[in-house]
Design a protein around this motif. Structure first.
Motif, PDB file in Angstrom:
ATOM      1  N   PRO A 283      48.992  46.071  40.883  1.00  0.00           N
ATOM      2  CA  PRO A 283      49.350  47.048  39.843  1.00  0.00           C
ATOM      3  C   PRO A 283      48.403  47.091  38.642  1.00  0.00           C
ATOM      4  O   PRO A 283      48.719  47.754  37.655  1.00  0.00           O
ATOM      5  N   ILE A 284      47.251  46.417  38.673  1.00  0.00           N
ATOM      6  CA  ILE A 284      46.465  46.304  37.437  1.00  0.00           C
ATOM      7  C   ILE A 284      45.842  47.629  37.001  1.00  0.00           C
ATOM      8  O   ILE A 284      45.517  47.813  35.822  1.00  0.00           O
ATOM      9  N   GLU A 285      45.684  48.590  37.914  1.00  0.00           N
ATOM     10  CA  GLU A 285      45.107  49.877  37.530  1.00  0.00           C
ATOM     11  C   GLU A 285      46.090  50.722  36.732  1.00  0.00           C
ATOM     12  O   GLU A 285      45.683  51.528  35.874  1.00  0.00           O
ATOM     13  N   THR A 286      47.363  50.574  36.977  1.00  0.00           N
ATOM     14  CA  THR A 286      48.368  51.448  36.360  1.00  0.00           C
ATOM     15  C   THR A 286      49.246  50.734  35.357  1.00  0.00           C
ATOM     16  O   THR A 286      49.949  51.395  34.586  1.00  0.00           O
ATOM     17  N   CYS A 287      49.242  49.403  35.337  1.00  0.00           N
ATOM     18  CA  CYS A 287      50.178  48.664  34.476  1.00  0.00           C
ATOM     19  C   CYS A 287      49.409  47.761  33.520  1.00  0.00           C
ATOM     20  O   CYS A 287      48.767  46.798  33.955  1.00  0.00           O
ATOM     21  N   PRO A 288      49.427  48.062  32.208  1.00  0.00           N
ATOM     22  CA  PRO A 288      48.720  47.216  31.215  1.00  0.00           C
ATOM     23  C   PRO A 288      49.237  45.783  31.216  1.00  0.00           C
ATOM     24  O   PRO A 288      48.468  44.845  31.026  1.00  0.00           O
TER      25      PRO A 288
ATOM     26  N   VAL B 144      35.202  35.895  42.217  1.00  0.00           N
ATOM     27  CA  VAL B 144      35.102  36.295  43.618  1.00  0.00           C
ATOM     28  C   VAL B 144      36.208  37.301  43.920  1.00  0.00           C
ATOM     29  O   VAL B 144      37.335  37.183  43.409  1.00  0.00           O
ATOM     30  N   LEU B 145      35.875  38.306  44.768  1.00  0.00           N
ATOM     31  CA  LEU B 145      36.846  39.323  45.175  1.00  0.00           C
ATOM     32  C   LEU B 145      37.032  39.254  46.683  1.00  0.00           C
ATOM     33  O   LEU B 145      36.101  39.006  47.436  1.00  0.00           O
ATOM     34  N   GLN B 146      38.279  39.534  47.111  1.00  0.00           N
ATOM     35  CA  GLN B 146      38.609  39.538  48.534  1.00  0.00           C
ATOM     36  C   GLN B 146      39.675  40.589  48.776  1.00  0.00           C
ATOM     37  O   GLN B 146      40.654  40.672  48.032  1.00  0.00           O
ATOM     38  N   GLY B 147      39.498  41.412  49.773  1.00  0.00           N
ATOM     39  CA  GLY B 147      40.479  42.448  50.061  1.00  0.00           C
ATOM     40  C   GLY B 147      39.896  43.495  50.983  1.00  0.00           C
ATOM     41  O   GLY B 147      38.734  43.449  51.395  1.00  0.00           O
ATOM     42  N   TYR B 148      40.685  44.513  51.301  1.00  0.00           N
ATOM     43  CA  TYR B 148      40.250  45.560  52.222  1.00  0.00           C
ATOM     44  C   TYR B 148      39.084  46.371  51.678  1.00  0.00           C
ATOM     45  O   TYR B 148      38.299  46.928  52.447  1.00  0.00           O
ATOM     46  N   TYR B 149      38.959  46.447  50.323  1.00  0.00           N
ATOM     47  CA  TYR B 149      37.846  47.202  49.771  1.00  0.00           C
ATOM     48  C   TYR B 149      36.523  46.500  50.076  1.00  0.00           C
ATOM     49  O   TYR B 149      35.501  47.151  50.277  1.00  0.00           O
TER      50      TYR B 149
ATOM     51  N   SER C 109      37.932  24.935  34.313  1.00  0.00           N
ATOM     52  CA  SER C 109      36.639  24.873  35.017  1.00  0.00           C
ATOM     53  C   SER C 109      36.806  25.184  36.509  1.00  0.00           C
ATOM     54  O   SER C 109      36.185  24.545  37.366  1.00  0.00           O
ATOM     55  N   LEU C 110      37.621  26.184  36.816  1.00  0.00           N
ATOM     56  CA  LEU C 110      37.857  26.566  38.190  1.00  0.00           C
ATOM     57  C   LEU C 110      37.281  27.948  38.469  1.00  0.00           C
ATOM     58  O   LEU C 110      37.291  28.827  37.596  1.00  0.00           O
ATOM     59  N   ASP C 111      36.766  28.166  39.693  1.00  0.00           N
ATOM     60  CA  ASP C 111      36.331  29.498  40.115  1.00  0.00           C
ATOM     61  C   ASP C 111      37.562  30.321  40.469  1.00  0.00           C
ATOM     62  O   ASP C 111      38.499  29.819  41.113  1.00  0.00           O
ATOM     63  N   ILE C 112      37.552  31.611  40.098  1.00  0.00           N
ATOM     64  CA  ILE C 112      38.711  32.475  40.283  1.00  0.00           C
ATOM     65  C   ILE C 112      38.407  33.499  41.361  1.00  0.00           C
ATOM     66  O   ILE C 112      37.409  34.225  41.282  1.00  0.00           O
ATOM     67  N   THR C 113      39.295  33.547  42.378  1.00  0.00           N
ATOM     68  CA  THR C 113      39.193  34.550  43.434  1.00  0.00           C
ATOM     69  C   THR C 113      40.406  35.458  43.360  1.00  0.00           C
ATOM     70  O   THR C 113      41.545  34.976  43.270  1.00  0.00           O
ATOM     71  N   ALA C 114      40.176  36.763  43.389  1.00  0.00           N
ATOM     72  CA  ALA C 114      41.265  37.735  43.379  1.00  0.00           C
ATOM     73  C   ALA C 114      41.471  38.250  44.796  1.00  0.00           C
ATOM     74  O   ALA C 114      40.545  38.774  45.422  1.00  0.00           O
ATOM     75  N   GLU C 115      42.702  38.108  45.318  1.00  0.00           N
ATOM     76  CA  GLU C 115      43.037  38.588  46.653  1.00  0.00           C
ATOM     77  C   GLU C 115      43.639  39.996  46.563  1.00  0.00           C
ATOM     78  O   GLU C 115      44.207  40.393  45.547  1.00  0.00           O
ATOM     79  N   GLY C 116      43.536  40.749  47.646  1.00  0.00           N
ATOM     80  CA  GLY C 116      44.174  42.053  47.723  1.00  0.00           C
ATOM     81  C   GLY C 116      43.446  43.160  46.978  1.00  0.00           C
ATOM     82  O   GLY C 116      44.079  44.126  46.533  1.00  0.00           O
ATOM     83  N   VAL C 117      42.125  43.066  46.808  1.00  0.00           N
ATOM     84  CA  VAL C 117      41.353  44.123  46.144  1.00  0.00           C
ATOM     85  C   VAL C 117      41.171  45.272  47.134  1.00  0.00           C
ATOM     86  O   VAL C 117      40.518  45.113  48.167  1.00  0.00           O
ATOM     87  N   GLU C 118      41.738  46.446  46.789  1.00  0.00           N
ATOM     88  CA  GLU C 118      41.743  47.563  47.738  1.00  0.00           C
ATOM     89  C   GLU C 118      41.123  48.841  47.171  1.00  0.00           C
ATOM     90  O   GLU C 118      41.176  49.889  47.827  1.00  0.00           O
ATOM     91  N   SER C 119      40.575  48.765  45.968  1.00  0.00           N
ATOM     92  CA  SER C 119      39.965  49.979  45.398  1.00  0.00           C
ATOM     93  C   SER C 119      38.819  49.585  44.479  1.00  0.00           C
ATOM     94  O   SER C 119      38.730  48.446  43.993  1.00  0.00           O
TER      95      SER C 119
ATOM     96  N   ASP D 289      36.256  47.042  39.493  1.00  0.00           N
ATOM     97  CA  ASP D 289      35.618  47.184  38.178  1.00  0.00           C
ATOM     98  C   ASP D 289      36.410  46.424  37.115  1.00  0.00           C
ATOM     99  O   ASP D 289      35.832  45.749  36.248  1.00  0.00           O
ATOM    100  N   LEU D 290      37.751  46.556  37.144  1.00  0.00           N
ATOM    101  CA  LEU D 290      38.572  45.853  36.154  1.00  0.00           C
ATOM    102  C   LEU D 290      38.418  44.343  36.278  1.00  0.00           C
ATOM    103  O   LEU D 290      38.303  43.631  35.265  1.00  0.00           O
ATOM    104  N   LEU D 291      38.419  43.826  37.480  1.00  0.00           N
ATOM    105  CA  LEU D 291      38.283  42.377  37.670  1.00  0.00           C
ATOM    106  C   LEU D 291      36.897  41.902  37.250  1.00  0.00           C
ATOM    107  O   LEU D 291      36.740  40.776  36.753  1.00  0.00           O
ATOM    108  N   SER D 292      35.871  42.748  37.446  1.00  0.00           N
ATOM    109  CA  SER D 292      34.532  42.387  36.986  1.00  0.00           C
ATOM    110  C   SER D 292      34.513  42.277  35.466  1.00  0.00           C
ATOM    111  O   SER D 292      33.883  41.373  34.895  1.00  0.00           O
TER     112      SER D 292
END
Length: 865
Positions: free
Chosen positions: A790-795, A836-841, A812-822, A827-830
């Motif tokens: 919901p990050i695109e539509t929900c502040p 790191v990004l992971q998802g269908y996109y 001091s941990l690397d962050i991976t976002a799961e479920g990136v589909e657009s 862009d928002l996560l960047s």
């Protein structure tokens, strides 16, 4: 001047001597020859008896060793040919099942005296060992001092895996070793292929105490071991040379002496016979001398008889005063005429107080006993009264065993006499044994034997459907943490208090039994219908949920119940127990702390789950599992740098099955480690062969951190695949931090030394806190897709994700976002500086061959291929 009478006596004596001496000398010589021959024969017989006694003892001792080997083989077969043991011991050992749950632990030493219990893998590695009842790391060869494994494996190959046993001699000690293949059932040595099966080995080291007890059991005294002995030295006397692997030892015992007993009994008889023959022979030579000697001998024998009578009386008095029994005598009216001194020591009564009183008065006027005593006055045979009641001087009731015999003497006097042995302790022991055979020693509740007896009685006349019999299986929830946190003593107190609460709930309408562990069985013979049973269940839940106070701490547990009814569900004990267990299983799956009545569909669901479990076991070995890989995009380098390996099950009938359906089955069935080993090795090989330069992450179940062998399994996968350890990542859920945190941290640190990294999968959906996150050696976290969607539509969602990223970077941990589909999400996560990004996109999960073909189309892959 000599007196004529005196001269006459002298002359007669000399004449008699002159006449008697020649034949007397001849007779003495003949008697001497006869006696010498008889003595020689007697010595020969005595020596032969001793020899045969030694041979018999030697044969019995050999038989005792064979019986002991047979006994250890039988015990070993019970443990080795066992499906649950096969699942937990072969090819890897589940230490929790074997040691923590005491399925293969202290009882084998405390009950059977087996000093060594070993599980040896097919590669000859001692994977599990219990020495002297304690979990111990030494291998079998190290503990034994020699390596018997080659010989055991050869013997087992000849017996097709059935239990074998043999003797081993090391350092002057004699040990019985028994080995068997660990199999799920008789005749199935290894269902996993042609690899060498794991062995279960029991070792019984024959200590001096055990040897002595073994000998006592067969009537051989003081059996002892004399150390190593060359096999060629012959056995002599009370010895036995025992040969085994590693040498021979000599067993010695205190031999019986039947020959000596024979000599002791026969020599006096021979001597007296010779003396009597001499006397008779002399009497035949001269009647006058015989008369004189007969007179002298009669006088002598009378004196001897008097002395013998005195000796016999003294002997009887000593025995009567030193024996534990007391001796008594009555007249024909059963009035006590004589009582031995032990009467006072045993009963406390004075002998003088009971002289002349009736024996019936002493025996508490037991009519049956008195009837038998009166019958004994008319009969000649002996009578034994097993449990006669009497009172001590302090009024304490005790029991004695009486042996009674009728007597009569020439004066016409008659009565009965006998002995009395106090058997109170013996009877109390019998009562205690009977109580323990039907009751649980910890809680005092009836046990399984009593449950079986009670149900058999109740089901002889089947109940009707309007008023059925109910069998309730009660299992305590959250009981294991009580033992883990407060110790087993506290756990026993909780079980005892729970038993009391269950009994109070049931009152007097039925039976409460302990079935084992934290499981109880309640039987209600007249339920009055389901509503009454549910009311009882509510009362049990309410009572068991009340806090237990342990060392000032309030401890709370719950109870899950499964109920089966007769005759609706079953009409026998086995069926009721099985259906109640199925209903209990359904209750636990539904959330615990409640109850359910058995329904037919419950059994069907369990059967379906069992079928899936069996098929999944086969799928691991029949190449029905497949791996797909999903790329992970590194924002900093703008390229794909790693892949996540995801397992799929290509079922021959149901098609593709996702891991959320079969991974829980593997975890509960206990073969998740076998499944994970296949995933790790396959993933490492695929990435090494097809994707040079990329890393691969595999998912490990939280329950696998209970297995101390996880480090070796990871190391084995890396070695067999050739993949660099720095290119491997392990993903675990937050639950791994809740199950034995200290052990989990230790295992993670050991694996990280190899260079392998750890990631938290689905972060934010579990119970892990930031404090726990800082304790564990994680290298990164993966935010669950539910936060990303919901990050695109929900502040608010964007704020939460930004906060999670900042918290992770603060640690001091690397962050991976799961479920990136657009692209918008990317862009928002960047902008939030996600790593790191992971998802269908980025890319869907794909088989390795397909992913290899499309890799050039993914962002930045050209730089790493």
């Amino acid at each position: 001047m000599n007196h004529p009478v005196y001269l006459k006596k002298i002359t007669l004596k000399e004449y008699t001597r002159a006449v008697v001496r020649p034949p007397l000398v001849t007779m003495c010589v003949l008697l001497g020859v006869f006696f010498s021959a008889a003595f020689g024969v007697l010595l020969y017989i005595a020596d032969d008896l001793n020899l045969k006694a030694s041979q018999q003892s030697r044969l019995i001792l050999k038989k005792a060793l064979l019986n002991r080997q047979k006994e250890i083989r039988n015990h070993l077969t019970d443990y080795a040919v066992w499906g649950e043991a096969y699942s937990n011991l072969s090819p890897r050992v589940n230490t929790e099942w074997a040691w923590d749950n005491q399925n293969l632990g202290t009882s084998l030493y405390s009950v059977f005296g087996y000093e060594g219990v070993f599980v040896v893998t097919g590669d000859g590695v001692t994977a599990y060992s219990v020495v002297n009842g304690r979990y111990s790391p030494p291998s079998l060869p190290a503990w034994l001092g020699s390596d018997p494994l080659p010989g055991l494996r050869h013997s087992l190959s000849l017996s097709e895996g059935r239990a074998i046993s043999g003797l081993v001699v090391t350092a002057g000690k004699l040990t019985i070793l028994s080995a068997a293949w660990i199999t799920p059932e008789e005749g199935k040595a290894n269902s996993a292929g042609n690899s060498r099966p794991s062995l279960m080995i029991f070792a019984d080291q024959l200590t001096p105490g055990e040897l002595n007890d073994m000998g006592q059991e067969y009537g051989i005294k003081q059996v002892r071991l004399e150390g190593n002995t060359p096999e060629f030295i012959p056995e002599d006397g009370s010895t036995l040379v025992v040969s085994g692997s590693g040498g021979s030892v000599r067993l010695r015992w205190a031999g019986e002496d039947p020959g000596g007993a024979l000599l002791t009994g026969m020599l006096p008889l021979l001597f007296l016979s010779m003396l009597a023959a001499g006397i008779i022979s002399v009497s035949l030579i001269q009647s006058a001398a015989r008369r004189a000697r007969i007179n002298d001998e009669n006088t002598f024998l009378l004196e001897q008889s008097r002395l013998a009578l005195l000796s016999s009386e003294r002997r009887f008095r000593d025995v009567a005063e030193t024996t534990t029994d007391w001796i008594w005598e009555t007249d024909d009216q059963l009035r006590l005429t004589w009582i031995s001194g032990r009467f006072t020591a045993v009963t406390g009564h004075q002998v003088s107080d009971w002289a002349g009183r009736s024996l019936a008065e002493f025996l508490l006027d037991d009519s049956h006993v008195l009837s038998l005593l009166k019958q004994s006055l008319r009969k000649k045979e002996n009578l034994t009264l097993s449990a006669c009641r009497y009172l001590t001087v302090h009024g304490e009731q005790r029991f004695c065993r009486m042996t009674v015999k009728r007597y009569s003497i020439s004066t016409g006097r008659s009565g009965v006499r006998g002995t009395a042995t106090d058997v109170t302790s013996e009877l109390e022991t019998q009562v205690r044994i009977r109580y323990l055979s039907y009751h649980d020693d910890l809680t005092g509740l009836p046990n399984r034997a009593r449950l079986k007896e009670f149900l058999t009685e109740q089901l002889q006349n089947p109940p009707d459907t309007e008023n059925p019999l109910a069998l309730m299986m009660v299992d305590l929830d959250n009981f294991k943490p009580v033992n883990d946190i407060y110790g087993h003593t506290a756990g026993d107190r909780v079980l005892h208090e729970t038993a009391s609460r269950l009994s109070d709930c049931l009152k007097s309408t039925g039976l409460v039994t302990r079935h084992g562990g934290d499981e109880f069985i309640i039987v209600i013979s007249e339920t009055g219908g389901k509503e009454s049973v549910e009311n009882l269940c509510s009362a049990i839940i309410r009572e068991v949920s009340q806090p237990f106070y342990i060392n000032g701490n309030a401890v709370r547990i719950g109870a899950s119940m499964g109920i089966a009814l007769a005759p609706q569900d079953a009409q026998d004990m086995a069926g009721l127990l099985r259906f109640a267990d199925i209903a209990l299983y359904a209750t636990k799956n539904a959330g615990r702390n409640g109850w359910m009545f058995y329904q037919r569909e419950m059994g069907e669901k369990i059967a379906q789950r069992q079928e899936m479990e069996n098929e999944l076991r086969k799928a691991i070995h029949e190449e029905q599992l497949r791996l797909v890989y999903q790329p992970r995009y590194d924002i900093k380098t703008s390229r794909v740098t790693s892949l996540e390996a995801l397992v799929r099950w290509e079922h021959p009938r149901q098609g593709q099955i996702m891991p959320d359906r079969f991974i829980p089955v593997a975890e509960e069935a206990g073969f998740i480690s076998e499944l994970s080993d296949w995933v790790m090795l396959t993933a490492c090989r695929d990435v090494h062969d097809l994707f040079p330069g990329l890393s691969v992450s595999v998912n490990i179940s939280a329950v696998e951190f209970k297995d101390g062998a996880l480090y070796g399994r990871v190391q084995r996968a890396l070695k067999l695949s050739g993949l660099e350890s720095t290119r491997m990542e392990i993903e675990v859920t937050e639950n791994a931090m809740l199950l034995n945190p200290e052990k989990t941290i230790q295992i993670m640190n050991e694996i990280r030394v190899l260079g392998v990294k750890f990631l938290i999968d689905d972060f934010g959906t579990g119970y892990a806190s930031l404090g726990q996150l800082r304790r564990f050696p994680f290298d990164g976290i993966k935010l669950d897709r539910s936060f990303i969607m919901p990050i695109e539509t929900c502040p608010d969602a964007r704020d939460i994700v930004a906060s999670l990223i900042n918290l992770g970077k603060a640690c001091s941990l690397d962050i991976t976002a799961e479920g990136v589909e657009s692209k918008g999400q990317m862009d928002l996560l960047s902008q939030m500086k996600c790593d790191v990004l992971q998802g269908y996109y980025i890319g869907r999960p794909m088989p390795p061959e397909q992913l290899k073909k499309v890799m050039p189309e993914l962002p930045g892959v050209q730089d790493v291929l």
